[in-house]
Write a protein that holds these residues in place. Structure first.
Motif, PDB file in Angstrom:
ATOM      1  N   GLN A  38       1.108  -1.143   0.075  1.00 44.10           N
ATOM      2  CA  GLN A  38      -0.359   0.128  -0.198  1.00 44.10           C
ATOM      3  C   GLN A  38       0.871   1.639  -0.177  1.00 44.10           C
ATOM      4  N   MET A  39       1.597   1.455   0.533  1.00 47.27           N
ATOM      5  CA  MET A  39       2.629   2.218   0.970  1.00 47.27           C
ATOM      6  C   MET A  39       3.556   2.915  -0.234  1.00 47.27           C
ATOM      7  N   VAL A  40       4.296   1.483  -1.425  1.00 45.65           N
ATOM      8  CA  VAL A  40       4.596   1.545  -2.043  1.00 45.65           C
ATOM      9  C   VAL A  40       4.001   2.007  -3.555  1.00 45.65           C
ATOM     10  N   GLU A  41       2.478   1.412  -2.860  1.00 49.14           N
ATOM     11  CA  GLU A  41       1.397   1.600  -4.949  1.00 49.14           C
ATOM     12  C   GLU A  41       1.435   3.991  -4.431  1.00 49.14           C
ATOM     13  N   GLU A  42       1.102   4.066  -3.065  1.00 48.35           N
ATOM     14  CA  GLU A  42       0.176   4.940  -2.216  1.00 48.35           C
ATOM     15  C   GLU A  42       1.562   6.298  -3.406  1.00 48.35           C
ATOM     16  N   SER A  43       2.452   5.616  -3.020  1.00 48.61           N
ATOM     17  CA  SER A  43       3.929   6.456  -2.911  1.00 48.61           C
ATOM     18  C   SER A  43       4.357   6.898  -5.127  1.00 48.61           C
ATOM     19  N   GLY A  44       3.601   6.192  -5.519  1.00 50.42           N
ATOM     20  CA  GLY A  44       2.865   5.734  -7.076  1.00 50.42           C
ATOM     21  C   GLY A  44       4.333   4.789  -7.883  1.00 50.42           C
ATOM     22  N   LEU A  45       4.873   4.168  -7.137  1.00 48.62           N
ATOM     23  CA  LEU A  45       6.251   3.579  -7.528  1.00 48.62           C
ATOM     24  C   LEU A  45       5.490   1.953  -7.613  1.00 48.62           C
ATOM     25  N   LYS A  46       4.318   1.881  -8.566  1.00 50.18           N
ATOM     26  CA  LYS A  46       3.936   0.864  -9.146  1.00 50.18           C
ATOM     27  C   LYS A  46       4.622   0.889 -10.502  1.00 50.18           C
ATOM     28  N   GLY A  47       5.121  -0.050 -10.877  1.00 48.46           N
ATOM     29  CA  GLY A  47       5.845  -0.187 -12.445  1.00 48.46           C
ATOM     30  C   GLY A  47       6.891  -0.156 -12.294  1.00 48.46           C
ATOM     31  N   PHE A  48       7.343   1.054 -11.834  1.00 47.57           N
ATOM     32  CA  PHE A  48       8.408   1.371 -10.981  1.00 47.57           C
ATOM     33  C   PHE A  48       9.543   0.452 -12.014  1.00 47.57           C
ATOM     34  N   ARG A  49      10.469   0.487 -12.662  1.00 45.93           N
ATOM     35  CA  ARG A  49      11.953   0.254 -12.861  1.00 45.93           C
ATOM     36  C   ARG A  49      12.866   1.292 -12.884  1.00 45.93           C
ATOM     37  N   ILE A  50      14.061   0.087 -12.692  1.00 43.85           N
ATOM     38  CA  ILE A  50      15.603   0.234 -12.815  1.00 43.85           C
ATOM     39  C   ILE A  50      16.264  -1.143 -13.610  1.00 43.85           C
ATOM     40  N   GLY A  51      16.809  -0.972 -14.304  1.00 45.01           N
ATOM     41  CA  GLY A  51      16.984  -1.864 -15.608  1.00 45.01           C
ATOM     42  C   GLY A  51      15.837  -2.974 -15.966  1.00 45.01           C
ATOM     43  N   GLY A  52      16.028  -3.620 -15.462  1.00 47.28           N
ATOM     44  CA  GLY A  52      15.274  -4.882 -16.284  1.00 47.28           C
ATOM     45  C   GLY A  52      14.108  -5.680 -14.446  1.00 47.28           C
ATOM     46  N   ALA A  53      14.389  -4.950 -13.931  1.00 46.48           N
ATOM     47  CA  ALA A  53      14.074  -5.061 -12.179  1.00 46.48           C
ATOM     48  C   ALA A  53      12.789  -3.501 -12.226  1.00 46.48           C
ATOM     49  N   GLU A  54      11.592  -4.487 -11.637  1.00 51.62           N
ATOM     50  CA  GLU A  54      10.082  -3.363 -11.287  1.00 51.62           C
ATOM     51  C   GLU A  54       9.175  -3.501 -10.063  1.00 51.62           C
ATOM     52  N   VAL A  55       9.186  -2.725  -9.521  1.00 49.41           N
ATOM     53  CA  VAL A  55       7.866  -2.545  -8.626  1.00 49.41           C
ATOM     54  C   VAL A  55       6.413  -3.420  -9.426  1.00 49.41           C
ATOM     55  N   SER A  56       5.924  -4.620  -8.933  1.00 41.93           N
ATOM     56  CA  SER A  56       4.876  -5.155  -9.290  1.00 41.93           C
ATOM     57  C   SER A  56       4.009  -4.535 -10.535  1.00 41.93           C
ATOM     58  N   VAL A  57       3.201  -4.791 -10.840  1.00 37.85           N
ATOM     59  CA  VAL A  57       2.018  -3.889 -11.201  1.00 37.85           C
ATOM     60  C   VAL A  57       1.055  -4.173 -11.049  1.00 37.85           C
ATOM     61  N   LYS A  58       1.480  -5.625 -10.218  1.00 34.63           N
ATOM     62  CA  LYS A  58       0.004  -6.494  -9.668  1.00 34.63           C
ATOM     63  C   LYS A  58       0.309  -6.552  -8.319  1.00 34.63           C
ATOM     64  N   HIS A  59       1.134  -6.590  -7.586  1.00 34.64           N
ATOM     65  CA  HIS A  59       1.450  -5.974  -6.338  1.00 34.64           C
ATOM     66  C   HIS A  59       2.061  -5.554  -5.494  1.00 34.64           C
ATOM     67  N   ALA A  60       2.140  -4.427  -5.518  1.00 38.40           N
ATOM     68  CA  ALA A  60       3.837  -3.444  -5.032  1.00 38.40           C
ATOM     69  C   ALA A  60       4.766  -3.970  -4.176  1.00 38.40           C
ATOM     70  N   GLY A  61       4.418  -5.174  -3.251  1.00 35.37           N
ATOM     71  CA  GLY A  61       5.354  -5.448  -2.644  1.00 35.37           C
ATOM     72  C   GLY A  61       6.732  -6.589  -2.617  1.00 35.37           C
ATOM     73  N   PHE A  62       5.919  -7.013  -4.144  1.00 36.16           N
ATOM     74  CA  PHE A  62       6.734  -7.750  -4.985  1.00 36.16           C
ATOM     75  C   PHE A  62       7.969  -6.538  -6.023  1.00 36.16           C
ATOM     76  N   ILE A  63       8.732  -7.093  -5.803  1.00 35.73           N
ATOM     77  CA  ILE A  63       9.968  -6.108  -7.079  1.00 35.73           C
ATOM     78  C   ILE A  63      10.246  -8.208  -7.916  1.00 35.73           C
ATOM     79  N   VAL A  64       9.733  -7.625  -9.202  1.00 37.58           N
ATOM     80  CA  VAL A  64       9.870  -8.047 -10.740  1.00 37.58           C
ATOM     81  C   VAL A  64      11.093  -8.634 -11.367  1.00 37.58           C
ATOM     82  N   ASN A  65      11.497  -9.297 -11.381  1.00 36.81           N
ATOM     83  CA  ASN A  65      12.329  -9.554 -12.466  1.00 36.81           C
ATOM     84  C   ASN A  65      11.662  -9.974 -14.335  1.00 36.81           C
ATOM     85  N   VAL A  66      11.234  -8.350 -15.226  1.00 34.54           N
ATOM     86  CA  VAL A  66      10.969  -8.371 -16.021  1.00 34.54           C
ATOM     87  C   VAL A  66      11.641  -8.727 -17.288  1.00 34.54           C
ATOM     88  N   ASP A  67      13.078  -8.423 -17.265  1.00 33.34           N
ATOM     89  CA  ASP A  67      14.028  -8.565 -18.467  1.00 33.34           C
ATOM     90  C   ASP A  67      15.122  -8.095 -18.185  1.00 33.34           C
TER      91      ASP A  67
END
Length: 280
Positions: A215-244
């Motif tokens: 909830q805090m990460v999403e409210e901070s506007g970070l859902k979907g935020f990426r650095i390189g191939g790592a992304e804050v999951s758009v499904k659950h902002a409590g997860f960092i996922v390897n998208v690329d």
């Protein structure tokens, strides 16, 4: 190590050993001592981020080994390499309740005990009676629940260098249909809310008291935020996922960025739940 972690990230290990039994574990310990070689022990790599330079010395992977188990009424003993999901199914199929919470948690039993894994209405501390461990000298010992000093996502195992060989769980008789229904419900919740279709290491941060990380990460506007191939999951902002083809550096930079933003916005210091290993 990218082939041995759920994140699909990590540089090479100098040597990787998957033991067949406890005697193999003892042999690896002896070789490491005699050769003065660093030894790193992992489960199945589901809560693990290995740095890009990899791990020096020997990696002893227990997640595909030590898969024995036995039952005596409500007492179950599982080797540390048995998957947590399999433990739940075996216990539930036998008509015993107390481990349903863990049905969707990835990883091995040994890793779950080490981290005091938990979800929904339970933690490993609720079922663990004792743990058999091996010291670095090859001595086998039994630790009681009190010895393990369980706390939120923590056990005394994290403050020692012993290796978990097996764990004894004690659970209660229950209604098979109700047990299965509960496991089905928890599994469906995970599928609907968590990014299980992309590589990750599970929840990235420990939950602060009175707060929800996602909830805090999403409210901070970070859902979907990426650095390189790592992304804050758009499904659950409590997860960092390897998208690329993310690197460990990508993930660590993203963790630091999230921590900075949450500290600024909520004055809350997020503590990673993911274990980071490897050469800096």
């Amino acid at each position: 190590m990218s082939l041995h972690t759920s994140f699909h990230i990590g540089g090479p290990a100098d040597a990787l050993v998957i033991p067949a039994d406890m005697e193999d574990v003892r042999k690896v310990l002896r070789i490491a001592r005699e050769e003065k070689t660093p030894l790193t022990v992992v489960g199945n790599g589901s809560n693990l981020l290995v740095r890009d330079k990899g791990i020096r010395g020997i990696v002893l992977k227990l997640g595909n080994a030590l898969k024995h188990w036995e039952q005596n009424d409500g007492r179950f003993v599982f080797g540390s390499g048995v998957s947590l999901a399999q433990c739940c199914r075996i216990i539930g199929d036998a008509g015993y309740t107390g481990m349903e919470f863990a049905v969707g948690i990835p990883g091995s039993l040994g890793g779950a005990v080490y981290m005091n894994a938990g979800a929904y209405d339970g933690e490993m501390k609720d079922a663990v009676v004792s743990v058999q461990v091996m010291t670095r000298s090859g001595e086998v010992k039994t630790l009681s629940r009190d010895d393990l000093k369980f706390a939120y996502r923590h056990s005394a195992l994290q403050d020692s260098d012993v290796i978990v060989l097996e764990a004894e769980l004690m659970v209660k008789p229950g209604d098979k249909a109700a047990i299965q229904a509960k496991m089905d419900d928890f599994s469906q919740r995970r599928i609907s809310k968590q990014p299980l279709d992309v590589p990750s290491a599970g929840s990235t941060f420990k939950r602060p008291e009175g707060r929800f990380v996602g909830q805090m990460v999403e409210e901070s506007g970070l859902k979907g935020f990426r650095i390189g191939g790592a992304e804050v999951s758009v499904k659950h902002a409590g997860f960092i996922v390897n998208v690329d083809h993310a690197t460990a550096s990508d993930v660590l930079q993203l963790i630091e960025y999230i921590q900075k933003k949450i500290l600024e916005n909520y004055n809350v210091q997020l503590i990673p739940e993911v274990l980071v290993l490897g050469e800096v």
